[in-house]
Design an enzyme around this catalytic site. Sequence first.
Site, short mmCIF file in Angstrom:
data_model
loop_
_atom_site.label_atom_id
_atom_site.label_comp_id
_atom_site.label_asym_id
_atom_site.label_seq_id
_atom_site.Cartn_x
_atom_site.Cartn_y
_atom_site.Cartn_z
N ASP A 350 2.08 0.51 7.33
CA ASP A 350 2.91 -0.40 8.20
C ASP A 350 2.59 -1.71 8.36
O ASP A 350 1.35 -2.01 8.34
CB ASP A 350 2.85 0.33 9.89
CG ASP A 350 3.94 -0.37 10.74
OD1 ASP A 350 4.94 -0.04 10.58
OD2 ASP A 350 3.35 -0.75 11.50
N GLU A 386 5.08 -1.45 3.74
CA GLU A 386 6.08 -2.21 4.42
C GLU A 386 5.97 -3.78 4.15
O GLU A 386 4.94 -4.24 4.89
CB GLU A 386 6.12 -2.00 5.76
CG GLU A 386 7.36 -2.31 6.38
CD GLU A 386 7.38 -1.86 8.22
OE1 GLU A 386 8.57 -1.66 8.56
OE2 GLU A 386 6.21 -1.99 8.67
#
Length: 694
Positions: A350, A386
Amino acid sequence: MHLPSRLANGRAWPLGATADSEGVNFALFSANATRVELCIFNHDGTTEITRFPMPARTGDVWHGYLESVGPGLVYGYRVHGPYEPERGHRFNPNKLLLDPYAREIVGEFRWKNEHFGFEMRHPDGHRSFSTTDNGRSALKARVVLDLPSTGEVRPRVPPEQTVIYEAHVKGLTMLHPKVPDELRGTYLGVCHPAVIEHMQKLGVTTIELLPVQFGVPEQHVVARGMTNYWNYNPLAYFAVEPRYWSRTTPSPEAEFREMVDTLHAAGLEVVIDVVYNHTAEAGETGPTLCYRGIDHQSYYRLQPNDPSHCENLTGCGNTVNVAHPRVTQLVLDSLRYWVNNFGVDGFRFDLAPAIGRRAHGFDPDAAFFVAFEQDPVLSTVKRIAEPWDLGHDGYRLGQFPTAWMEWNDKFRDTARGFWLQHNRSRGEYARRIMASSDIFQGSHRAPLCSVNFITAHDGFSLEDLVSYTEKHNEANGEDNRDGHSHNLSTNCGEEGPTTKPAVLMERRRLKRALLATLLLSRGTPMLLAGDEFGRSQGGNNNAYCQDNEISWLDWSQFDEKLCEFVALLIRLRGVHGAMPNAMWGGRMDAAHAPYDLVWYNPHGGVMTAEDWNQSHEHSFSAIFTPSPGTRGPRLALLLNGDVQAVQFELPSGPWQRVFDTDLDEPFQPASCTTRYTLAHRAVAALFSLPVGAP
């Protein structure tokens, strides 16, 4: 419990609590502490039994050895040092701290003022000092015996064959009619035979689970009577999140391991979403639970002009300082633990640029990436970035190390824009379905590095993407201000649920076109759980706090035809050899030959630069030819994003239709010669043997 009167010196490695046959070694990093105390508690963590000063320090690691104890021991730390927020120090021995290497958490966190290192409502704010002790209610760690994963049946799916299925542990099975009530929403629910059967029929290879590391919901979310359902607010990077534990197994750790082993036995990989960019301690006004009290200055990035404030590159208040060598070690040790002890097959990171930031910004040669790639364990697993964070210059798509895969939001936005908004050119669309060669090829990376997706947990589901033009997040309690407003969506003529046949037909057509785009493009496809059968969130595009029917997959609304369509597309992707993912190929002009890919306009002419740039035309075709020396049919992919039917002129045939997304039964075979009429906003695929093929 009989305990010795003092700790032996023990050793500085490994960090954390390590049990052997005679006792437990404790080791804790803190560069700026002046004293560290080990606190021992009773079994449920409610009563402190005794505390010991850590007797030894090697470099910046405090350590000690407690004899005659073992797994099951409950403990925490009190760390002494300067409380000087203006210098980035927030030591407060009144706060019991969780071991960053805690394997199992004891207690249930409740938001209380006593967890903050400063006095609430004090005139000096977060620069004040709290003398309130939180030892009884603070989270503690339990010593466990690490059990290595056998890894004997790990699927090791080749990257070029990978099809990812993104799912939430709880939401996947809470409403599944074939999963027993006691297993719904749990790790054992994920590996229930009914779920595995669905995955296998669908043809996905890799389940990507939203965060399963121990987290704490934000205070403002709890104040609204909600929770962080997605669990993107971590506290303990080694501990399994217990909220998904069925309690039919000895522990969350045992159940998670059983889930992974069972999925592996079924040929399915497990990738977990990890959040090493921030922690649940939030910004400088957040609580002191672990890292802040152990060494705030080392664990977090602080504003250089005012170290009393955290750098907030994540939107969550703080940013983990992975550039620090000991923090790099913490992250790598944690990742290795999940591979070695639980058998996970990879990680999705993330806000990944945050973990690759040095003082001057993001660096693909940062210490974390270099160490990851040379690690004998981690270098063998999948790693997915990401590729953006919220800091300055934080958008880094295509800039991660060679072996990393990346979520490609340009693919998402282009596919949506082409099919739903008519605001993307044919040239832009072609680049995206060919794995964004303009982004990845120049850096010597394979097409599979592009993780293509239309939808993900954050945003509309596929059903909602074609049913709503506006977000409907009122249930989140933030006056519909949260979530993205730029969704590139459509409602096909009516907002939300409808019974109008024309609207339903248009939505079906668009869903199929988007799914065909996703699953027949080069790169690595990622499917959002439930999109294969028409799952809706009622227009909520930010359901992070909705632990209810809004987020849970409603299996009673199962669209069998749509699911079968997805399964056939995945099968087609797997058997057709004309679209290699391990190498680049094809041209977007006629300047080079021979081709493994040729692009045509609907009239049968090879696409020119003028054709690619026409903004009012949205129909064209791609002819894939197997590489030299390989056998197999040519594949013609016909794409009509226009609002009317188009007749395509085909190269010499004969051709056999594989599917047409406009048909009620899309996989209906039919023969055709050199012309094919395709309805508006539709995709068709045709096979033909190469000229001169045996």
